[in-house]
Design a protein around this motif. Structure first.
Motif: not given
Length: 382
Positions: A325-329, A331-340, A350-354
């Protein structure tokens, strides 16, 4: 050992975490912190980390024989080929060519298709991803991945994943149409059954091969053994890798009757492919992922997962099926969310796009672990 990039090439955006142990859906880092894994090594650890049956198979085989090459037979190689052909659903006469990875399985499929038809054109669809070697990359219509390595292999064409586009593109010069029933690397897009049916009809009309790339979406990840089963459309060949051996490098071209006898001695080969250790592990994995109870649970737990994800305010779209599954966010930076997620919630994502987060839980994750992981994700996004 201190984390360092001093001697590693810089082509991976690695997180500053050193994992040292895994068990099921859980990972531990060098400092003893415990994590829940919703990334599973990019869909490799589908039966969880260090599944006992896989570990036992590897350990037993490694004490007997590790490598002899493909000029001889080994029992694990022959048995895994038989099992894959049997569960593939491609029909009587199916054969298997082993590789070391998914991209090598795609390369084998492309070569087999071109030799079979004596025609040049390979068609893929937009948002698809098939690998990073030159043939596989040429079938991957993503500008960011292709542009630095141009010129690519000629004779590849990409079209939209629609009935009209596919029907118009496939013609008498088409060797093969290759696509993922569920497109993983681009953000988990499920292709409509009508699209797969149109692909089958177009290939039948012009004698082209229909190849399904199930490297990420296969082996139970969607709640069916193969993602194409939901549509009822049977391909001429399937490529598989990632989850097949529980973490060891392996891949396979499963060639149905239309492609099974194309390769002749000397046409293609691989030094390490089909080794007895990775094939023994593959047999143990198949015992797990072909269990009908497990597959049913992936479907039902996947539905519950979809519903919970859809209730998170920051999520504007949920895509996928089962445990893919994937979720489209919003106003949230998915790339930064991985580290957080790693630092704040001990959650491996894992993020596949911003704006896109991809979620690939192990198929053996418990209900309690899945609920815990989704709660951590909700907290992270709140």
């Amino acid at each position: 050992m201190a984390i360092s990039d001093d001697f590693l090439t810089r082509n991976y955006a690695r997180q500053p975490v050193e994992f040292v142990r895994g068990d099921g859906a859980t990972l531990w880092d060098a400092d003893g912190h415990e994590y829940l894994d919703l990334q599973t090594g990019l869909a490799v650890n589908s039966v969880g980390h260090c599944h006992p049956a896989v570990v036992a198979a590897i350990r037993e085989q490694a004490t007997q024989l590790i490598h002899v090459g493909n000029l001889f037979y080994t029992d694990p190689m022959v048995r895994l080929a038989e099992r894959l052909a049997s569960v593939s659903g491609l029909g009587e006469g199916t054969r298997v060519f082993f590789t070391n990875s998914g991209t090598e399985a795609i390369e084998a499929a492309l070569k087999c298709a071109r030799k079979r038809r004596r025609a040049g054109k390979i068609i893929s669809v937009h948002r698809g991803f098939h690998g990073r070697t030159y043939g596989a990359l040429s079938a991957t219509p993503q500008e960011s991945k292709q542009a630095p390595f141009a010129p690519l292999v000629p004779g590849f064409e990409a079209v939209e994943p629609t009935v009209d586009a596919i029907t118009a593109a496939v013609d008498s010069d088409t060797a093969a149409l290759v696509l993922e029933p569920v497109q993983g690397e681009s953000g988990v897009y499920v292709l409509d059954a009508d699209v797969l049916r149109a692909a089958r009809a177009a290939c039948d009309a012009h004698g082209a091969a229909l190849i399904f790339d199930e490297i990420q979406c296969g082996l139970g990840r969607t709640g069916d053994l193969w993602a194409w089963q939901d549509s009822g459309v049977v391909p001429d060949a399937v490529t598989v890798a990632k989850a097949l051996s529980g973490g060891l490098p392996i891949g396979a071209l499963i060639a149905g009757p239309a492609m099974a006898d194309v390769f002749e001695p000397g046409d293609h080969g691989s030094t390490f492919a089909g080794g007895p250790v990775q094939c023994a592990a593959g047999l143990a994995v198949l015992d797990v992922v072909t269990d009908t109870g497990l597959l049913a649970r992936v479907r039902t737990a996947g539905e519950r997962m979809t519903a919970r994800l859809a209730d998170i305010p920051a999520v504007r779209e949920v895509r996928g099926r089962g445990f893919m599954q994937a979720i489209e966010l919003d106003g949230v930076d998915a790339m930064a969310l991985v580290g957080r997620g790693l630092q704040e919630q001990r959650l491996v994502l894992n993020a596949t796009s911003p704006s896109t987060l991809r979620l690939l839980p192990p198929l053996v994750i418990t209900d309690a672990q899945l609920d815990d992981a989704l709660t951590r994700l909700e907290t992270l996004l709140s």
